[in-house]
Design an enzyme around this catalytic site. Structure first.
Site, PDB file in Angstrom:
ATOM      1  N   CYS A 288     -23.006 -17.164 -11.204  1.00 21.74           N
ATOM      2  CA  CYS A 288     -23.592 -18.332 -11.858  1.00 21.74           C
ATOM      3  C   CYS A 288     -22.664 -19.517 -11.624  1.00 21.74           C
ATOM      4  O   CYS A 288     -21.622 -19.632 -12.250  1.00 21.74           O
ATOM      5  CB  CYS A 288     -23.751 -18.097 -13.357  1.00 21.74           C
ATOM      6  SG  CYS A 288     -24.406 -19.521 -14.229  1.00 21.74           S
ATOM      7  N   LEU A 289     -23.044 -20.372 -10.691  1.00 20.10           N
ATOM      8  CA  LEU A 289     -22.204 -21.522 -10.357  1.00 20.10           C
ATOM      9  C   LEU A 289     -23.122 -22.688  -9.990  1.00 20.10           C
ATOM     10  O   LEU A 289     -24.004 -22.544  -9.139  1.00 20.10           O
ATOM     11  CB  LEU A 289     -21.283 -21.153  -9.174  1.00 20.10           C
ATOM     12  CG  LEU A 289     -20.303 -22.216  -8.702  1.00 20.10           C
ATOM     13  CD1 LEU A 289     -19.315 -22.598  -9.793  1.00 20.10           C
ATOM     14  CD2 LEU A 289     -19.543 -21.730  -7.469  1.00 20.10           C
TER      15      LEU A 289
END
Ligand SMILES: [Zn+2]
Ligand SMILES: [Zn+2]
Ligand SMILES: [Zn+2]
Ligand SMILES: [Zn+2]
Ligand SMILES: [Zn+2]
Ligand SMILES: [Zn+2]
Lengths: 199, 482
Positions: A92-93
């Site tokens: 998750c970026l």
């Protein structure tokens, strides 16, 4: 793949391979096929983190619209981190999603992931169980992440206590990877882990 | 009767009126004939605009903003779009903190990026584009932020965003730069690609219309008309070009007395529950007395079995006699007060039963409306025949035509009372609503019965039915919609 993408990637590969700064920061890429659609990334675990000493591999897939769409990046080495799925390695970026910009490169992506390894963002978690442990039991989180590093990323430090618990579950016929995962999710409580597995 | 109706007496082309959409008919105001004067109109105030006329609306908006604050026209559009075309609000915010406001509206760049991720800063080669990693470009277009990229990359970027449906919010390609490309810039980049240009202009128009509080696309299939209205109530508009009628606020089928939010909830619920609801939509049922299979042919829910002559209600299977009373029990779903004490699965069953009760009636009236369209055709033919037999003039028989139009109008409103009632909690207000709904339902079914047998009904009696039905409809709308 478009011409722009191919040119860009050739340039980027050269950049990562030749830049001396890169060997210091510990990021590398490896080309898996000639048309540059599949690439392997490597990140050395940053010092002073639970990932120190480990070498983490990433699968990078280049979409047709690259660099106008972000590359698809996930960990192929298992890692215990609030912003990475402990099951699938999905990251998750923001820059891999809506904050992607065409001027970003594989190098900046890998550096961002490395920065994320140093400074997790538990408020925007990918793996809720890991994030909860990170917030509520930081010592257990640190020990677990370290153990995962030694187990899956060839790190050198050993945690004999955790290994004994894993072996205990293995003796009961549980696969090693599952044993590590269940114990980690249950803060290394062997009773709760056995209940979880056998009920 | 208006002039248009009068001109039909020549008898040559009046048959054409069957093509119109009578569900939402706005012009046939049967209320006049039956002397019920509505206190409010169900029609919104609106105009139908072409794409060119809408562009005029946008230009007027831009001009009025430019006369208030000093800003380039191309940025004025971005500001207006980001702020619901509220010139006063924009003028106020610009006066307050111009730089901050322009940054927030994606017109100016933020002072400096938080993270230094870009590789552009490190490359100093002349004419270098960091996106394609090539140098030697003589021209590198940029936005207000000054981030330069080659034309080819800009074009690919625009195409990529368009493929995701993004048009008015195309950002600069630099990481963490949030400046939007004004349409003037985008058009200069894609000027040599007519197909992309068309796509961009279409999406841009969509964004502009959607951002404008008084504009709405006609929901008719492929219809280019844009409706302009300042209406705040969910009233009805009818497109002058494709004749589609819809709610001016949400674009769904006109849904008085139900609100936009409720009708949306209802439609979602119906879509979710469509499987369970499917089985009830069968067209045939067995007569409750002799059990012979009856296919419902007309729209009326007052059914008489052709075999045993038993009169019953199509919806509840009750004896029709019990529906003759003032309080029409059938339309009412009695809330069970002991529901809370019941087990969960019973609750779920009850919830489904409750939904089915309302859904069945909603669907049933919808089917009746379709069948009454055929009735309309039959009545038109009947009028034709009578006129051809020199049995009165077309005007003499107009009341038949009016009666079926009014029936449609009343049944349409009745249909939309069911979603309204479904979401009402059990309060005295709900009781009042269901009382009025029952009254309307009774009148609608009586009118339907009378219209279907119009030959045997005297004109006076039929018009009395019409008057009563429209009166109940107006009362309900007055108390719960306007
Ligand atoms: Zn370029
Ligand atoms: Zn920029
Ligand atoms: Zn239309
Ligand atoms: Zn609406
Ligand atoms: Zn019967
Ligand atoms: Zn009934």
């Amino acid at each position: 793949m478009s011409n722009i993408a191919f040119n860009r990637l050739q340039r980027e590969c050269k950049e990562v391979v030749t830049n001396s700064e890169i060997s210091e920061t510990g990021i590398m890429i490896e080309i898996l096929n000639e048309n540059l659609t599949e690439i392997k990334g490597h990140i050395r675990g940053p010092p002073d983190t639970p990932y120190a000493g480990g070498m983490f591999d990433l699968d990078i897939k280049i979409p047709d619209q690259y660099p106008f769409s972000p590359p698809n990046v996930k960990f192929s080495t298992k890692i215990w981190h609030p912003n990475v799925s402990s099951q699938t390695g999905v990251i998750c970026l923001d820059i891999l999603k809506d904050q992607w910009a065409a001027s970003l490169t594989l190098r900046t992506v890998l550096l961002s992931i490395q920065a994320l390894m140093c400074t997790p963002e538990p408020k925007d978690p990918q793996d809720a169980v890991v994030a909860k442990q990170y917030m509520e039991k930081p010592a257990v989180f640190k020990a677990t992440a370290e153990y995962w590093t030694t187990k899956f990323a060839k790190g050198a430090v050993k945690n004999a206590g955790y290994q004994a618990l894993v072996d205990k579950l293995k003796d009961m016929g549980v696969r090693e990877e599952e044993a590590v995962s269940v114990l980690s999710c249950n803060n290394w409580d062997i009773n709760r882990s056995t209940v979880y597995i056998f009920s | 009767m208006d002039d248009e109706d009068m001109s039909c007496t020549s008898g040559d082309d009046y048959a054409g009126y069957g093509d119109e959409d009578y569900y939402n008919e706005a012009d046939v105001d049967a209320a006049d004939d039956v002397a019920v004067t509505p206190t409010h109109s169900e029609e919104a105030d609106y105009e139908c605009l072409s794409v060119n006329q809408v562009e005029r609306v946008f230009i007027d908006g831009v001009n009025s903003l430019v006369s208030r604050i000093s800003i380039n026209e191309k940025f004025a559009r971005i500001l207006l779009q980001a702020n619901h075309w509220d010139v006063d609000k924009i003028a106020r915010l610009v006066r307050n903190d111009r730089n901050d406001f322009l940054r927030k509206c994606h017109i100016d760049a933020k002072p400096e990026p938080k993270r230094k991720l870009s590789s552009t800063q490190s490359v100093l080669a002349k004419g270098y584009c960091s996106v394609c990693a090539m140098d030697g470009y003589t021209e590198l277009p940029h936005l207000t932020c000054g981030h330069c990229f080659c034309e080819h990359c800009w074009k690919s970027h625009v195409e990529s965003r368009l493929s995701e449906g993004v048009a008015s919010r195309i950002e600069c390609m630099e990481s963490e730069c949030e400046v939007y490309a004004p349409s003037e810039f985008v058009l200069s980049i894609i000027k040599n690609s007519p197909v992309i240009k068309l796509k961009y202009e279409r999406f841009l128009l969509r964004d502009m219309v959607n951002s404008h509080p008084h504009l709405k696309f006609c929901v008719g299939n492929e219809c280019p008309v844009i409706i302009r209205s300042t209406e705040v109530k969910p009233k009805r508009v009818t497109c002058m070009q494709c004749h589609t009628s819809f709610c001016v606020k949400c674009g769904a089928d006109y849904h008085a007395p139900t609100s936009c939010e409720t009708i949306k909830q209802w439609m979602t619920k119906c879509a979710d529950d469509s499987e369970t609801a499917n089985y009830i939509s069968a067209h045939t049922k067995d007569c409750p007395q002799c059990h012979s299979c009856i296919e419902k042919a007309g729209g009326c829910n007052h059914i008489q079995c052709t075999r045993c002559r038993h009169h019953f209600c199509w919806m509840c299977f009750g004896d029709w006699k019990s529906h003759g009373s003032e309080y029409y029990e059938c339309s009412r779903y009695k809330e069970n007060p002991s529901v809370a004490a019941e087990a969960n699965h019973v609750k779920a069953r009850r919830a489904l039963e409750k939904y089915l009760h309302y859904f069945e009636r909603f669907e049933n009236h919808s089917k009746s409306l379709k069948m009454e369209e055929e009735l309309r055709d039959k009545i038109r033919k009947k009028i034709d025949d009578k006129v051809n037999e020199h049995n009165g003039t077309w005007i003499d028989w107009q009341y038949l035509h009016k009666s079926v139009s009014l029936l449609t109008k009343c049944r349409y409103t009745l249909q939309y009372t069911y979603p309204f009632a479904y979401f009402l909690s059990a309060t005295p207000r709900k009781n009042l609503f269901e009382y009025q709904q029952a009254q309307l339902e009774k009148e609608v079914e009586e009118l339907a019965w009378a219209v279907e047998r119009a030959d045997g009904t005297a004109r006076g009696a039929l018009e009395a039915h019409m008057h009563r039905a429209e009166h109940k409809r107006q009362t309900l709308l007055h108390d719960f919609f306007f």
